[in-house]
Design a protein around this motif. Structure first.
Motif, PDB file in Angstrom:
ATOM      1  N   TYR A   1      47.832  43.565  33.499  1.00 64.78           N
ATOM      2  CA  TYR A   1      46.916  44.170  32.615  1.00 64.78           C
ATOM      3  C   TYR A   1      45.323  43.803  33.203  1.00 64.78           C
ATOM      4  CZ  TYR A   1      49.771  46.087  28.914  1.00 64.78           C
ATOM      5  OH  TYR A   1      50.648  46.906  28.219  1.00 64.78           O
ATOM      6  N   VAL A   2      44.662  44.737  33.457  1.00 66.74           N
ATOM      7  CA  VAL A   2      43.198  44.536  33.733  1.00 66.74           C
ATOM      8  C   VAL A   2      42.142  44.583  32.510  1.00 66.74           C
ATOM      9  CG1 VAL A   2      43.640  45.042  36.166  1.00 66.74           C
ATOM     10  CG2 VAL A   2      42.771  46.882  34.530  1.00 66.74           C
ATOM     11  N   SER A   3      42.426  45.206  31.532  1.00 64.12           N
ATOM     12  CA  SER A   3      42.142  45.313  30.357  1.00 64.12           C
ATOM     13  C   SER A   3      43.092  45.972  29.233  1.00 64.12           C
ATOM     14  CB  SER A   3      40.880  46.532  30.366  1.00 64.12           C
ATOM     15  OG  SER A   3      41.542  47.791  30.483  1.00 64.12           O
ATOM     16  N   GLU A   4      42.612  45.810  27.905  1.00 61.59           N
ATOM     17  CA  GLU A   4      43.402  46.004  26.834  1.00 61.59           C
ATOM     18  C   GLU A   4      44.412  47.375  26.962  1.00 61.59           C
ATOM     19  OE1 GLU A   4      43.298  46.501  21.896  1.00 61.59           O
ATOM     20  OE2 GLU A   4      41.538  46.168  23.039  1.00 61.59           O
ATOM     21  N   ASN A   5      43.891  48.327  27.727  1.00 65.47           N
ATOM     22  CA  ASN A   5      44.307  49.495  27.808  1.00 65.47           C
ATOM     23  C   ASN A   5      44.639  50.141  29.167  1.00 65.47           C
ATOM     24  OD1 ASN A   5      44.428  50.033  24.842  1.00 65.47           O
ATOM     25  ND2 ASN A   5      42.504  50.600  25.231  1.00 65.47           N
ATOM     26  N   GLU A   6      44.419  49.022  30.261  1.00 59.63           N
ATOM     27  CA  GLU A   6      44.682  49.355  31.739  1.00 59.63           C
ATOM     28  C   GLU A   6      45.219  48.450  32.309  1.00 59.63           C
ATOM     29  OE1 GLU A   6      41.896  50.411  35.634  1.00 59.63           O
ATOM     30  OE2 GLU A   6      40.929  49.746  33.733  1.00 59.63           O
TER      31      GLU A   6
ATOM     32  N   PRO B   1      34.746  40.185  35.170  1.00 60.21           N
ATOM     33  CA  PRO B   1      34.921  38.984  35.012  1.00 60.21           C
ATOM     34  C   PRO B   1      34.673  38.708  33.333  1.00 60.21           C
ATOM     35  CG  PRO B   1      32.984  39.364  35.894  1.00 60.21           C
ATOM     36  CD  PRO B   1      33.657  40.501  36.161  1.00 60.21           C
ATOM     37  N   ASP B   2      34.197  39.569  32.624  1.00 59.00           N
ATOM     38  CA  ASP B   2      34.190  39.304  31.310  1.00 59.00           C
ATOM     39  C   ASP B   2      35.646  39.444  30.601  1.00 59.00           C
ATOM     40  OD1 ASP B   2      31.512  38.698  31.367  1.00 59.00           O
ATOM     41  OD2 ASP B   2      30.791  40.713  31.242  1.00 59.00           O
ATOM     42  N   ILE B   3      36.441  40.084  31.078  1.00 63.48           N
ATOM     43  CA  ILE B   3      37.837  40.510  30.596  1.00 63.48           C
ATOM     44  C   ILE B   3      38.634  39.481  31.071  1.00 63.48           C
ATOM     45  CG2 ILE B   3      39.466  42.002  30.338  1.00 63.48           C
ATOM     46  CD1 ILE B   3      37.337  44.269  30.410  1.00 63.48           C
TER      47      ILE B   3
END
Length: 231
Positions: free
Chosen positions: A167-172, A203-205
């Protein structure tokens, strides 16, 4: 027939030679310590060599055995091969018949003095890999290699490529690729993980992570840096 036997003995010699490594533990400057594996627990350490006051060492995985390890401790520490590599595939079937064969993984070499755990040695090609190894969620991966030890109870080969996802973000999610090209001999083996590509993230995620990795036998011991951390 003669040439086949020659190649076989050459392979055995090269494998045995690769199991022994000499070098220097950076920033040691302490006292003589024993270098041990703790893959079967702190009470069942396995010595692979010693390091002197100046940091010089010889580490050897040849002829190690588990005869003195209680079966209960051994069985608790071992699991399926496919689950014991640092990087995991989405599908264990990629490992074929080897998937569920018993194995145990040791991440770092430990240092003891008079039976007490006094330090840890990171095995890396670049010291900048250490923050990522310590906390991959907050520290970025970089290209380079790190090294571990794998114990198996029979000879086997793993030659395949598999994928996973991160996961690179909540939905990706991003797909990763792991290329296995390794021969494991019964007993203890050095394993080299080479990070070929890194997925750059926000970097914020989350921190950047390896997206393409090759898993192999130890290629060049001279590229290994042994970095000690002491307690």
């Amino acid at each position: 027939m003669k040439s086949t036997l020659t190649l076989f003995f050459m392979f055995c010699y090269l494998w045995t030679s690769a199991q022994e490594i000499t070098g220097n533990i950076k920033n040691h400057g302490k006292t003589e310590m024993e270098m041990v594996l703790m893959l079967f627990g702190m009470d069942n350490t396995i010595s692979i060599g010693t390091v002197d006051k100046k940091g010089q060492f010889i580490a050897n995985l040849t002829h190690l055995n588990t005869e003195n390890i209680p079966e209960e401790n051994k069985s608790m520490s071992m699991g399926e091969l496919y689950f014991n590599f640092y990087f995991k595939c989405n599908d264990s079937d990629a490992f074929g018949d080897n998937a569920e064969k018993p194995a145990a993984r040791q991440d770092y070499v430990r240092l003891t003095n008079k039976g007490e755990w006094k330090g840890t040695v990171f095995l890396v090609s670049d010291q900048k890999l250490i923050p990522w190894l310590e906390d991959s969620g907050y520290n970025n991966a970089i290209n380079g290699s790190f090294y571990e030890v794998m114990y198996v109870e029979e000879d086997m080969e793993v030659n395949m490529t598999c994928s996973s996802s991160v996961y690179v973000s909540e939905n990706e999610e991003a797909e990763t690729e792991y290329n296995f090209d390794i021969q494991l001999k019964k007993g203890f083996n050095w394993v080299e993980y080479t990070i070929e590509e890194v997925y750059e993230t926000d970097p914020d995620i989350r921190a950047s992570f390896p997206s393409k990795v090759t898993i192999s036998n130890l290629k060049d011991p001279s590229k290994m840096q042994w970095i000690g951390v002491y307690y």
